[in-house]
Design a protein around this motif. Sequence first.
Motif, PDB file in Angstrom:
ATOM      1  N   PHE A 152      89.502  -2.008  34.749  1.00 59.32           N
ATOM      2  CA  PHE A 152      90.459  -0.989  34.357  1.00 59.32           C
ATOM      3  C   PHE A 152      89.668   0.286  34.070  1.00 59.32           C
ATOM      4  CE2 PHE A 152      94.614  -3.067  33.472  1.00 59.32           C
ATOM      5  CZ  PHE A 152      94.267  -4.369  33.747  1.00 59.32           C
ATOM      6  N   ARG A 153      90.382   1.397  33.991  1.00 59.58           N
ATOM      7  CA  ARG A 153      89.711   2.641  33.619  1.00 59.58           C
ATOM      8  C   ARG A 153      90.615   3.457  32.714  1.00 59.58           C
ATOM      9  NH1 ARG A 153      89.773   5.658  39.556  1.00 59.58           N
ATOM     10  NH2 ARG A 153      91.996   6.216  39.573  1.00 59.58           N
ATOM     11  N   GLN A 154      89.988   4.308  31.928  1.00 58.66           N
ATOM     12  CA  GLN A 154      90.742   5.140  31.004  1.00 58.66           C
ATOM     13  C   GLN A 154      90.121   6.525  30.956  1.00 58.66           C
ATOM     14  OE1 GLN A 154      91.245   3.441  27.092  1.00 58.66           O
ATOM     15  NE2 GLN A 154      93.015   4.728  26.680  1.00 58.66           N
ATOM     16  N   ALA A 155      90.899   7.507  31.370  1.00 61.64           N
ATOM     17  CA  ALA A 155      90.486   8.901  31.313  1.00 61.64           C
ATOM     18  C   ALA A 155      90.933   9.487  29.982  1.00 61.64           C
ATOM     19  CB  ALA A 155      91.091   9.669  32.476  1.00 61.64           C
ATOM     20  N   PRO A 156      90.296  10.560  29.524  1.00 59.26           N
ATOM     21  CA  PRO A 156      90.675  11.169  28.242  1.00 59.26           C
ATOM     22  C   PRO A 156      92.152  11.534  28.205  1.00 59.26           C
ATOM     23  CG  PRO A 156      88.617  12.081  29.028  1.00 59.26           C
ATOM     24  CD  PRO A 156      89.138  11.222  30.141  1.00 59.26           C
ATOM     25  N   GLY A 157      92.821  11.123  27.142  1.00 57.69           N
ATOM     26  CA  GLY A 157      94.216  11.461  26.965  1.00 57.69           C
ATOM     27  C   GLY A 157      95.190  10.632  27.787  1.00 57.69           C
ATOM     28  N   LYS A 158      94.654   9.640  28.501  1.00 57.43           N
ATOM     29  CA  LYS A 158      95.517   8.798  29.351  1.00 57.43           C
ATOM     30  C   LYS A 158      95.425   7.342  28.936  1.00 57.43           C
ATOM     31  CE  LYS A 158      95.398  11.745  33.445  1.00 57.43           C
ATOM     32  NZ  LYS A 158      95.192  11.783  34.919  1.00 57.43           N
ATOM     33  N   GLU A 159      96.400   6.564  29.379  1.00 59.29           N
ATOM     34  CA  GLU A 159      96.388   5.136  29.088  1.00 59.29           C
ATOM     35  C   GLU A 159      95.404   4.420  30.023  1.00 59.29           C
ATOM     36  OE1 GLU A 159     101.016   4.615  27.521  1.00 59.29           O
ATOM     37  OE2 GLU A 159     100.310   3.547  29.300  1.00 59.29           O
ATOM     38  N   ARG A 160      95.007   3.237  29.581  1.00 60.67           N
ATOM     39  CA  ARG A 160      94.138   2.415  30.420  1.00 60.67           C
ATOM     40  C   ARG A 160      94.913   1.968  31.647  1.00 60.67           C
ATOM     41  NH1 ARG A 160      90.170  -1.860  27.552  1.00 60.67           N
ATOM     42  NH2 ARG A 160      89.861   0.090  26.374  1.00 60.67           N
ATOM     43  N   GLU A 161      94.313   2.149  32.815  1.00 58.46           N
ATOM     44  CA  GLU A 161      95.010   1.814  34.041  1.00 58.46           C
ATOM     45  C   GLU A 161      94.226   0.819  34.880  1.00 58.46           C
ATOM     46  OE1 GLU A 161      95.667   5.063  36.716  1.00 58.46           O
ATOM     47  OE2 GLU A 161      93.537   5.505  36.949  1.00 58.46           O
ATOM     48  N   PHE A 162      94.962  -0.014  35.571  1.00 59.13           N
ATOM     49  CA  PHE A 162      94.404  -1.062  36.421  1.00 59.13           C
ATOM     50  C   PHE A 162      93.695  -0.456  37.623  1.00 59.13           C
ATOM     51  CE2 PHE A 162      94.094  -5.064  38.499  1.00 59.13           C
ATOM     52  CZ  PHE A 162      94.474  -4.874  39.824  1.00 59.13           C
ATOM     53  N   VAL A 163      92.558  -1.058  37.969  1.00 53.67           N
ATOM     54  CA  VAL A 163      91.825  -0.648  39.158  1.00 53.67           C
ATOM     55  C   VAL A 163      91.787  -1.788  40.187  1.00 53.67           C
ATOM     56  CG1 VAL A 163      89.590   0.108  40.064  1.00 53.67           C
ATOM     57  CG2 VAL A 163      90.393   0.961  37.852  1.00 53.67           C
ATOM     58  N   ALA A 164      91.303  -2.973  39.755  1.00 55.18           N
ATOM     59  CA  ALA A 164      91.168  -4.097  40.680  1.00 55.18           C
ATOM     60  C   ALA A 164      91.024  -5.390  39.899  1.00 55.18           C
ATOM     61  CB  ALA A 164      89.953  -3.903  41.592  1.00 55.18           C
ATOM     62  N   SER A 165      91.405  -6.498  40.532  1.00 55.42           N
ATOM     63  CA  SER A 165      91.230  -7.815  39.919  1.00 55.42           C
ATOM     64  C   SER A 165      90.753  -8.805  40.971  1.00 55.42           C
ATOM     65  CB  SER A 165      92.536  -8.315  39.291  1.00 55.42           C
ATOM     66  OG  SER A 165      93.515  -8.541  40.288  1.00 55.42           O
TER      67      SER A 165
END
Length: 122
Positions: free
Chosen positions: A37-50
């Motif tokens: 997952f990844r999280q940019a400043p001011g944003k929610e954690r988002e899925f990248v790959a599994s």
Amino acid sequence: QVQLVESGGGLVQAGGSLRLSCAVSTRTFMWFTYAWFRQAPGKEREFVASISRSDGSTNYAASAKGRFTISRDNAKSTVFLQMNSLKFEDTAVYYCGAGAVATAVASQYDYWGQGTQVAVSP
């Protein structure tokens, strides 16, 4: 207890590549599904790959498909994320998670690493 330690982040120019690693300290590495997952400043954690625990099947977010590749080395208890053709919008802290089911929902993962920063310059 399951501990995950990410590494491999850094600063790269747009169009470049990085390979992230997630070292997992557990005797039960093969029992888990893993995800990035990844999280940019001011944003929610988002899925990248599994990548699943059963057959190694993979799933990608639309933003990652065709550019990123998730893989796992069961012998080394390590999960990788190869990132190619990086874009400025890929800038974020990248987290490795471990859970029972391959899902794009962060709350379904039971264990997390501390994250590794990826910065892509335009």
